[in-house]
Design a protein around this motif. Sequence first.
Motif, mmCIF file in Angstrom:
data_model
loop_
_atom_site.group_PDB
_atom_site.id
_atom_site.type_symbol
_atom_site.label_atom_id
_atom_site.label_comp_id
_atom_site.label_asym_id
_atom_site.label_seq_id
_atom_site.Cartn_x
_atom_site.Cartn_y
_atom_site.Cartn_z
ATOM 1 N N ASP A 216 14.981 -5.505 -0.843
ATOM 2 C CA ASP A 216 14.143 -4.848 0.157
ATOM 3 C C ASP A 216 14.155 -3.336 -0.131
ATOM 4 O OD1 ASP A 216 13.239 -3.561 2.440
ATOM 5 O OD2 ASP A 216 14.250 -4.925 3.828
ATOM 6 N N PRO A 217 12.983 -2.731 -0.407
ATOM 7 C CA PRO A 217 12.950 -1.295 -0.737
ATOM 8 C C PRO A 217 13.555 -0.406 0.344
ATOM 9 C CG PRO A 217 10.869 -2.338 -1.306
ATOM 10 C CD PRO A 217 11.658 -3.355 -0.545
ATOM 11 N N SER A 218 13.393 -0.792 1.601
ATOM 12 C CA SER A 218 13.946 0.046 2.670
ATOM 13 C C SER A 218 15.477 0.033 2.649
ATOM 14 C CB SER A 218 13.438 -0.426 4.040
ATOM 15 O OG SER A 218 13.948 -1.714 4.367
ATOM 16 N N LEU A 219 16.058 -1.095 2.243
ATOM 17 C CA LEU A 219 17.520 -1.174 2.139
ATOM 18 C C LEU A 219 18.017 -0.410 0.911
ATOM 19 C CD1 LEU A 219 18.211 -4.899 3.129
ATOM 20 C CD2 LEU A 219 18.301 -2.860 4.579
ATOM 21 N N VAL A 220 17.251 -0.453 -0.159
ATOM 22 C CA VAL A 220 17.604 0.332 -1.343
ATOM 23 C C VAL A 220 17.615 1.818 -0.995
ATOM 24 C CG1 VAL A 220 16.873 1.017 -3.658
ATOM 25 C CG2 VAL A 220 16.784 -1.396 -2.994
ATOM 26 N N LYS A 221 16.599 2.254 -0.255
ATOM 27 C CA LYS A 221 16.531 3.654 0.166
ATOM 28 C C LYS A 221 17.756 4.021 1.008
ATOM 29 C CE LYS A 221 13.634 6.946 2.718
ATOM 30 N NZ LYS A 221 12.396 7.124 3.518
ATOM 31 N N ALA A 222 18.124 3.118 1.932
ATOM 32 C CA ALA A 222 19.295 3.372 2.780
ATOM 33 C C ALA A 222 20.556 3.481 1.923
ATOM 34 C CB ALA A 222 19.446 2.257 3.811
ATOM 35 N N PHE A 223 20.667 2.598 0.949
ATOM 36 C CA PHE A 223 21.848 2.649 0.087
ATOM 37 C C PHE A 223 21.885 3.935 -0.733
ATOM 38 C CE2 PHE A 223 23.610 1.997 -4.193
ATOM 39 C CZ PHE A 223 24.944 1.970 -3.830
ATOM 40 N N ILE A 224 20.761 4.353 -1.269
ATOM 41 C CA ILE A 224 20.720 5.602 -2.048
ATOM 42 C C ILE A 224 21.227 6.761 -1.198
ATOM 43 C CG2 ILE A 224 19.261 7.245 -3.280
ATOM 44 C CD1 ILE A 224 19.697 4.577 -4.751
ATOM 45 N N ASN A 225 20.798 6.793 0.063
ATOM 46 C CA ASN A 225 21.283 7.847 0.975
ATOM 47 C C ASN A 225 22.801 7.780 1.121
ATOM 48 O OD1 ASN A 225 18.660 8.690 1.410
ATOM 49 N ND2 ASN A 225 18.433 7.562 3.331
ATOM 50 N N VAL A 226 23.299 6.566 1.337
ATOM 51 C CA VAL A 226 24.745 6.363 1.509
ATOM 52 C C VAL A 226 25.498 6.792 0.254
ATOM 53 C CG1 VAL A 226 26.503 4.540 1.624
ATOM 54 C CG2 VAL A 226 24.593 4.545 3.248
ATOM 55 N N SER A 227 24.941 6.415 -0.915
ATOM 56 C CA SER A 227 25.643 6.652 -2.189
ATOM 57 C C SER A 227 25.795 8.126 -2.528
ATOM 58 C CB SER A 227 24.899 5.952 -3.328
ATOM 59 O OG SER A 227 23.677 6.607 -3.626
ATOM 60 N N GLU A 228 25.016 8.989 -1.864
ATOM 61 C CA GLU A 228 25.084 10.423 -2.142
ATOM 62 C C GLU A 228 26.179 11.125 -1.355
ATOM 63 O OE1 GLU A 228 21.075 11.542 -1.301
ATOM 64 O OE2 GLU A 228 20.310 10.846 -3.248
ATOM 65 N N ARG A 229 26.827 10.383 -0.446
ATOM 66 C CA ARG A 229 27.931 10.987 0.309
ATOM 67 C C ARG A 229 29.169 11.081 -0.585
ATOM 68 N NH1 ARG A 229 26.504 7.051 5.352
ATOM 69 N NH2 ARG A 229 24.509 8.046 5.847
ATOM 70 N N PRO A 230 29.865 12.196 -0.544
ATOM 71 C CA PRO A 230 30.933 12.461 -1.512
ATOM 72 C C PRO A 230 32.049 11.418 -1.538
ATOM 73 C CG PRO A 230 30.522 14.375 -0.076
ATOM 74 C CD PRO A 230 29.657 13.274 0.411
ATOM 75 N N ASP A 231 32.403 10.885 -0.365
ATOM 76 C CA ASP A 231 33.571 10.000 -0.324
ATOM 77 C C ASP A 231 33.231 8.522 -0.499
ATOM 78 O OD1 ASP A 231 32.219 9.777 2.058
ATOM 79 O OD2 ASP A 231 34.018 9.648 3.303
ATOM 80 N N PHE A 232 31.944 8.171 -0.591
ATOM 81 C CA PHE A 232 31.572 6.756 -0.630
ATOM 82 C C PHE A 232 32.179 6.042 -1.844
ATOM 83 C CE2 PHE A 232 28.832 3.365 -2.256
ATOM 84 C CZ PHE A 232 28.818 2.503 -1.174
ATOM 85 N N TRP A 233 31.904 6.570 -3.040
ATOM 86 C CA TRP A 233 32.372 5.904 -4.255
ATOM 87 C C TRP A 233 33.888 6.000 -4.405
ATOM 88 C CZ3 TRP A 233 28.955 2.819 -6.391
ATOM 89 C CH2 TRP A 233 27.596 3.117 -6.259
ATOM 90 N N MET A 234 34.436 7.111 -3.955
ATOM 91 C CA MET A 234 35.881 7.297 -4.061
ATOM 92 C C MET A 234 36.618 6.241 -3.232
ATOM 93 S SD MET A 234 38.110 10.713 -3.187
ATOM 94 C CE MET A 234 36.901 11.708 -4.065
ATOM 95 N N SER A 235 36.150 6.031 -2.005
ATOM 96 C CA SER A 235 36.793 5.036 -1.141
ATOM 97 C C SER A 235 36.578 3.618 -1.660
ATOM 98 C CB SER A 235 36.254 5.151 0.285
ATOM 99 O OG SER A 235 36.582 6.385 0.860
ATOM 100 N N LEU A 236 35.365 3.357 -2.177
ATOM 101 C CA LEU A 236 35.066 2.026 -2.705
ATOM 102 C C LEU A 236 36.011 1.660 -3.846
ATOM 103 C CD1 LEU A 236 33.236 -0.484 -2.807
ATOM 104 C CD2 LEU A 236 31.717 0.794 -4.337
ATOM 105 N N ALA A 237 36.348 2.629 -4.676
ATOM 106 C CA ALA A 237 37.191 2.366 -5.845
ATOM 107 C C ALA A 237 38.682 2.487 -5.551
ATOM 108 C CB ALA A 237 36.817 3.330 -6.964
ATOM 109 N N SER A 238 39.040 2.882 -4.332
ATOM 110 C CA SER A 238 40.451 3.140 -4.034
ATOM 111 C C SER A 238 41.176 1.863 -3.623
ATOM 112 C CB SER A 238 40.580 4.174 -2.910
ATOM 113 O OG SER A 238 40.346 3.570 -1.649
ATOM 114 N N CYS A 239 42.499 1.921 -3.700
ATOM 115 C CA CYS A 239 43.309 0.778 -3.263
ATOM 116 C C CYS A 239 43.357 0.691 -1.738
ATOM 117 C CB CYS A 239 44.719 0.888 -3.836
ATOM 118 S SG CYS A 239 45.599 2.396 -3.360
ATOM 119 N N GLU A 240 42.759 1.657 -1.055
ATOM 120 C CA GLU A 240 42.754 1.669 0.409
ATOM 121 C C GLU A 240 41.528 0.980 1.002
ATOM 122 O OE1 GLU A 240 45.319 2.867 2.159
ATOM 123 O OE2 GLU A 240 46.248 3.227 0.205
#
Length: 462
Positions: A216-240
Motif C-alpha cells: 500500500d503506497p500510503s503505508l510505504v510513505k508512513a514507513f519512510i517517515n518513520v525510517s528517517e527518525r534517528p533512533d528507529f534503526w538503532m533500536s531495531l538492531a539493538s539487543c533491547e
Amino acid sequence: MTGVQIRLAEIIEALSKALDMTEGQPEGHCIRCCYIGMHIGREIGLDDVQLRDLYYTLLLKDLGCSSNAARICELYIADDLRFKRDFKLVDGSLAQVLRFVVSHTGMQSGLAERFRSILNILQNGGELSIELIQTRCQRGAEIARQMRFSEDVAQGILGLDEHWNGGGKPDGVSGEQIPLFSRIALLAQVIDIFHISGGRKSALAEVKKREGDWFDPSLVKAFINVSERPDFWMSLASCEVEAIVLASEPGQHAIMADDDYLDDIAAGFAKVIDAKSPYTSGHSDRVALFTDLIAEQMGIDFEARRLLKRAALLHDIGKLGVSNSVLDKPGKLDEQEWLQMKRHAEFSERILSTVGAFSAAARIGGAHHERLDGKGYPRGLTADRIPMEVRIVSTADVFDALTANRPYRAAMPIAEALAILWGDAGKSHDPICIEALERALHRLTPNKDERSSEFSAAARFG
C-alpha cells in the motif's frame, strides 16, 4: 504458578520465537516486525484498540506457518526451514521464482526424481502455491480465534500474503479489500528480512521497489517517515528491541492471562506444534490426556495436574525448529539428522524458560527424552536428577508415539506398547508411571488390545 496472572504480551513474545524457527528466520523476527509495524500504525493514527490488535497480529502473523511445512518438504524434496527462509527473499518476479525453484528443488535427490518434481512445480505451480498459502493462513486464523484474539487479528493473519495489486494469495484480493493489519504485517515482514540480510539501504530499496505492487503506497510513505527518525534503526538492531516491544504494548492497562487463558494459549500452540507433521496430528493433546490419566492415578492434586497438562501440550514446541525432512523421514536417521532431531528438546526448554508461567513446561520440555539409566538426551541425566513430573510426561509421550502411526512403522496395539514400556521399566521409564497408565487404561477400556485404526487414543479415551 497456578492462581497467578502474567502479561499476555510476555507470553506471546516468547512463543513467537517458536514461529520464527519454523519459518527459518533468525530469532526475534516476529518481535522486530512488531516493532516496525507498530511504528507504522502509530504514524497513520490508529487508536489504542486498533494498535492492540495490530500488536498481536504482528507477533502472531506466522501462527499457521507449521501447517504447510510437510507439504513443502514433499513437493520440493527440500529442507522446509531453508526453503522458507530463502523464499522470503524472492520478489515474486517470474525470473526469480524460476531460479529459486531450480536451485531449491530436490538438491539431495536423484536426477530423475528432481526432474519430476521441478516439472510438477512448473506445470502446477499456481495451484500448489495457493494451496500452501491457504493452508497456512486459514490455520493461523483458526488458532488465533481459539486463543481468544479478536476477529480483526484473525483476519490480519488470514490476509498476510495478499498483495496491493491483487497478485497475492490465496484469494487475489487487492487494495483496501486487504485487511489493514495484513498490509502492515507484510510490509514489516519484508523490511525486517531485508534489513537482517542486507542492512538499512537494502530494506528501503526493497520497500520502494515493491511499492504499489505488494505494498500500500500510503503505508510505504508512513514507513519512510518513520525510517528517517534517528533512533528507529538503532533500536531495531539493538539487543533491547524485545524489551522495547514488551514495554510498548498499547492501551492503558496490560492484558493479563489467568490460568484458564494460559490453558487456551497452550492448547492453541499445541495445534501449531502438531501441524508440523502429519504423523504428529493430535500428539500433544493425547500426551496431555495420558499425562493427566497417569497423574490422577498417582493421586496428584488438580492444580499440579493442570501444570502437567500444560507442560504436556507444549513439550514438543522445539520440533518447530526441526526440518520435516528429518521429522518425516521414513528410514533411519543418519548421524547429522539424529543430532538435529535431538536438538528439539533443547529448543523447547529455551523457548519456554523465558516465561515464568511455563517454568514447569520448560523443565519437562528439555528433559522428556532423558532416561533413568542416563542414556537419554540432551544431557544424559540419571534417575536422581529426573523429577517425577518429567517421568510422567515422558511415559505418556512414548506410549502415544508407540500407539500412533509413524513414518517408519504402523501404530502398535495397546498391549504391545505397554509390554515395550515394561521391558524398559527402571531403565527408560519409571515403573510407577507405567503402572498408573495401565490402571487408567484398564478403567477406561477393559480390552487393552483394542485400538481402532480410525480413531486416535484421545478420541477413544477422552
